[in-house]
Write a protein that holds these residues in place. Structure first.
Motif, mmCIF file in Angstrom:
data_model
loop_
_atom_site.group_PDB
_atom_site.id
_atom_site.type_symbol
_atom_site.label_atom_id
_atom_site.label_comp_id
_atom_site.label_asym_id
_atom_site.label_seq_id
_atom_site.Cartn_x
_atom_site.Cartn_y
_atom_site.Cartn_z
ATOM 1 N N ARG A 1 0.861 -1.176 0.000
ATOM 2 C CA ARG A 1 0.000 0.000 0.000
ATOM 3 C C ARG A 1 0.898 1.227 0.000
ATOM 4 O O ARG A 1 1.915 1.241 0.687
ATOM 5 C CB ARG A 1 -0.894 -0.003 1.241
ATOM 6 C CG ARG A 1 -1.777 1.233 1.361
ATOM 7 C CD ARG A 1 -2.808 1.116 2.458
ATOM 8 N NE ARG A 1 -2.229 1.208 3.789
ATOM 9 C CZ ARG A 1 -2.932 1.099 4.916
ATOM 10 N NH1 ARG A 1 -4.236 0.868 4.872
ATOM 11 N NH2 ARG A 1 -2.350 1.199 6.091
ATOM 12 N N ILE A 2 0.528 2.231 -0.804
ATOM 13 C CA ILE A 2 1.212 3.511 -0.708
ATOM 14 C C ILE A 2 0.198 4.577 -0.319
ATOM 15 O O ILE A 2 -0.963 4.519 -0.715
ATOM 16 C CB ILE A 2 1.978 3.902 -1.992
ATOM 17 C CG1 ILE A 2 1.086 3.924 -3.221
ATOM 18 C CG2 ILE A 2 3.164 2.980 -2.204
ATOM 19 C CD1 ILE A 2 1.777 4.425 -4.488
ATOM 20 N N ARG A 3 0.664 5.500 0.505
ATOM 21 C CA ARG A 3 -0.178 6.598 0.987
ATOM 22 C C ARG A 3 0.562 7.911 0.782
ATOM 23 O O ARG A 3 1.786 7.940 0.708
ATOM 24 C CB ARG A 3 -0.486 6.415 2.482
ATOM 25 C CG ARG A 3 -1.264 5.164 2.791
ATOM 26 C CD ARG A 3 -1.673 5.022 4.253
ATOM 27 N NE ARG A 3 -0.538 4.980 5.165
ATOM 28 C CZ ARG A 3 -0.312 5.881 6.130
ATOM 29 N NH1 ARG A 3 -1.118 6.909 6.307
ATOM 30 N NH2 ARG A 3 0.722 5.760 6.927
ATOM 31 N N ASN A 4 -0.203 8.982 0.716
ATOM 32 C CA ASN A 4 0.357 10.324 0.598
ATOM 33 C C ASN A 4 1.215 10.461 -0.662
ATOM 34 O O ASN A 4 2.279 11.072 -0.635
ATOM 35 C CB ASN A 4 1.176 10.665 1.855
ATOM 36 C CG ASN A 4 1.494 12.127 1.950
ATOM 37 O OD1 ASN A 4 0.680 12.971 1.604
ATOM 38 N ND2 ASN A 4 2.690 12.442 2.422
ATOM 39 N N SER A 5 0.765 9.877 -1.744
ATOM 40 C CA SER A 5 1.541 9.873 -2.982
ATOM 41 C C SER A 5 0.884 10.758 -4.024
ATOM 42 O O SER A 5 0.353 11.816 -3.683
ATOM 43 C CB SER A 5 1.702 8.437 -3.483
ATOM 44 O OG SER A 5 2.759 8.368 -4.402
ATOM 45 N N HIS A 6 0.895 10.345 -5.275
ATOM 46 C CA HIS A 6 0.373 11.161 -6.376
ATOM 47 C C HIS A 6 -0.097 10.254 -7.517
ATOM 48 O O HIS A 6 0.302 9.094 -7.596
ATOM 49 C CB HIS A 6 1.465 12.111 -6.877
ATOM 50 C CG HIS A 6 2.696 11.371 -7.317
ATOM 51 N ND1 HIS A 6 3.697 11.001 -6.434
ATOM 52 C CD2 HIS A 6 3.066 10.897 -8.526
ATOM 53 C CE1 HIS A 6 4.641 10.345 -7.093
ATOM 54 N NE2 HIS A 6 4.274 10.272 -8.355
ATOM 55 N N VAL A 7 -0.929 10.812 -8.370
ATOM 56 C CA VAL A 7 -1.410 10.077 -9.543
ATOM 57 C C VAL A 7 -0.200 9.655 -10.371
ATOM 58 O O VAL A 7 0.721 10.432 -10.609
ATOM 59 C CB VAL A 7 -2.379 10.944 -10.377
ATOM 60 C CG1 VAL A 7 -2.707 10.273 -11.703
ATOM 61 C CG2 VAL A 7 -3.652 11.218 -9.572
ATOM 62 N N GLY A 8 -0.198 8.386 -10.777
ATOM 63 C CA GLY A 8 0.900 7.828 -11.558
ATOM 64 C C GLY A 8 1.887 7.032 -10.735
ATOM 65 O O GLY A 8 2.672 6.261 -11.281
ATOM 66 N N ALA A 9 1.850 7.189 -9.416
ATOM 67 C CA ALA A 9 2.744 6.412 -8.559
ATOM 68 C C ALA A 9 2.303 4.949 -8.570
ATOM 69 O O ALA A 9 1.130 4.638 -8.792
ATOM 70 C CB ALA A 9 2.711 6.966 -7.145
ATOM 71 N N GLU A 10 3.248 4.050 -8.318
ATOM 72 C CA GLU A 10 2.958 2.616 -8.358
ATOM 73 C C GLU A 10 3.298 1.948 -7.034
ATOM 74 O O GLU A 10 4.377 2.156 -6.485
ATOM 75 C CB GLU A 10 3.787 1.952 -9.468
ATOM 76 C CG GLU A 10 3.585 0.466 -9.589
ATOM 77 C CD GLU A 10 4.492 -0.183 -10.621
ATOM 78 O OE1 GLU A 10 4.166 -1.284 -11.073
ATOM 79 O OE2 GLU A 10 5.526 0.412 -10.977
ATOM 80 N N ALA A 11 2.364 1.146 -6.543
ATOM 81 C CA ALA A 11 2.605 0.284 -5.386
ATOM 82 C C ALA A 11 2.914 -1.106 -5.923
ATOM 83 O O ALA A 11 2.296 -1.576 -6.881
ATOM 84 C CB ALA A 11 1.376 0.244 -4.486
ATOM 85 N N PHE A 12 3.866 -1.773 -5.297
ATOM 86 C CA PHE A 12 4.332 -3.077 -5.770
ATOM 87 C C PHE A 12 4.512 -3.991 -4.564
ATOM 88 O O PHE A 12 4.981 -3.551 -3.517
ATOM 89 C CB PHE A 12 5.666 -2.894 -6.495
ATOM 90 C CG PHE A 12 6.301 -4.161 -6.989
ATOM 91 C CD1 PHE A 12 5.890 -4.737 -8.182
ATOM 92 C CD2 PHE A 12 7.315 -4.772 -6.270
ATOM 93 C CE1 PHE A 12 6.488 -5.909 -8.642
ATOM 94 C CE2 PHE A 12 7.911 -5.939 -6.723
ATOM 95 C CZ PHE A 12 7.498 -6.503 -7.916
ATOM 96 N N VAL A 13 4.132 -5.262 -4.696
ATOM 97 C CA VAL A 13 4.380 -6.264 -3.666
ATOM 98 C C VAL A 13 4.960 -7.504 -4.339
ATOM 99 O O VAL A 13 4.601 -7.826 -5.478
ATOM 100 C CB VAL A 13 3.097 -6.620 -2.869
ATOM 101 C CG1 VAL A 13 2.057 -7.307 -3.735
ATOM 102 C CG2 VAL A 13 3.429 -7.457 -1.640
ATOM 103 N N GLU A 14 5.854 -8.175 -3.631
ATOM 104 C CA GLU A 14 6.479 -9.388 -4.161
ATOM 105 C C GLU A 14 6.842 -10.300 -3.000
ATOM 106 O O GLU A 14 7.252 -9.833 -1.937
ATOM 107 C CB GLU A 14 7.750 -9.023 -4.929
ATOM 108 C CG GLU A 14 8.513 -10.205 -5.455
ATOM 109 C CD GLU A 14 9.790 -9.805 -6.166
ATOM 110 O OE1 GLU A 14 10.101 -10.441 -7.183
ATOM 111 O OE2 GLU A 14 10.469 -8.864 -5.717
ATOM 112 N N ASN A 15 6.680 -11.611 -3.212
ATOM 113 C CA ASN A 15 7.137 -12.557 -2.190
ATOM 114 C C ASN A 15 8.370 -13.304 -2.705
ATOM 115 O O ASN A 15 8.765 -13.149 -3.863
ATOM 116 C CB ASN A 15 6.017 -13.501 -1.734
ATOM 117 C CG ASN A 15 5.563 -14.487 -2.792
ATOM 118 O OD1 ASN A 15 6.242 -14.743 -3.786
ATOM 119 N ND2 ASN A 15 4.400 -15.069 -2.593
ATOM 120 N N THR A 16 8.968 -14.105 -1.834
ATOM 121 C CA THR A 16 10.208 -14.800 -2.186
ATOM 122 C C THR A 16 9.988 -15.960 -3.159
ATOM 123 O O THR A 16 10.953 -16.568 -3.600
ATOM 124 C CB THR A 16 10.921 -15.312 -0.916
ATOM 125 O OG1 THR A 16 9.998 -16.077 -0.122
ATOM 126 C CG2 THR A 16 11.465 -14.156 -0.098
#
Length: 140
Positions: free
Chosen positions: A79-94
């Motif tokens: 999750r990303i907060r306090n960002s801007h349009v166009g920003a990307e949140a990314f998650v990855e596991n091992t």
């Protein structure tokens, strides 16, 4: 009328004490577990209920990236907060499962989930267009 209320109250108290009143299942009961949560929404599956922010990091521009974790579902998401349009949140596991979501309106966005059972995951934030990670959380 007072007698009816008193009888009802005493009956409810007696049933409660004897364990005869059974609580209804939670409306937030999770609908997936571990690998079955992969690419599912943490809100619609109920995994967000009771979830914690396992790791977080603040990027130089003030965007906060968080790795969210559900012990009930054994799954994680970014999750990303306090960002801007166009920003990307990314998650990855091992194990290489991953997901990303772009902020399309507002300042916040979260990803779909990846399994986090007996493995680790981390979350990252990329600036416009996902050209490179600006901040990543630690692994959890």
């Amino acid at each position: 009328m007072k007698a009816n209320r008193l009888v009802g109250t005493l009956t409810a108290a007696t049933l409660s004490l004897t364990g005869l009143i059974i609580a209804a299942p939670s409306a937030d009961a999770a609908t997936c577990y571990a690998s079955s949560c992969h690419h599912k929404d943490p809100t619609s599956t109920g995994c967000n209920s009771g979830a914690i922010t396992a790791r977080s990091k603040t990027a130089p521009d003030g965007t906060i990236v968080e790795l969210r974790y559900s012990a009930t579902c054994r799954a994680a998401w970014g999750r990303i907060r306090n960002s801007h349009v166009g920003a990307e949140a990314f998650v990855e596991n091992t194990q290489g499962q991953n997901d990303s979501q772009f902020v399309s309106t507002g300042r916040d966005v979260y990803t779909l989930m990846v399994s986090d059972k007996d493995i680790q995951a981390h979350a990252c934030y990329a600036t416009n267009g996902g050209s490179g990670f600006a901040a990543c959380t630690g692994w959890y």
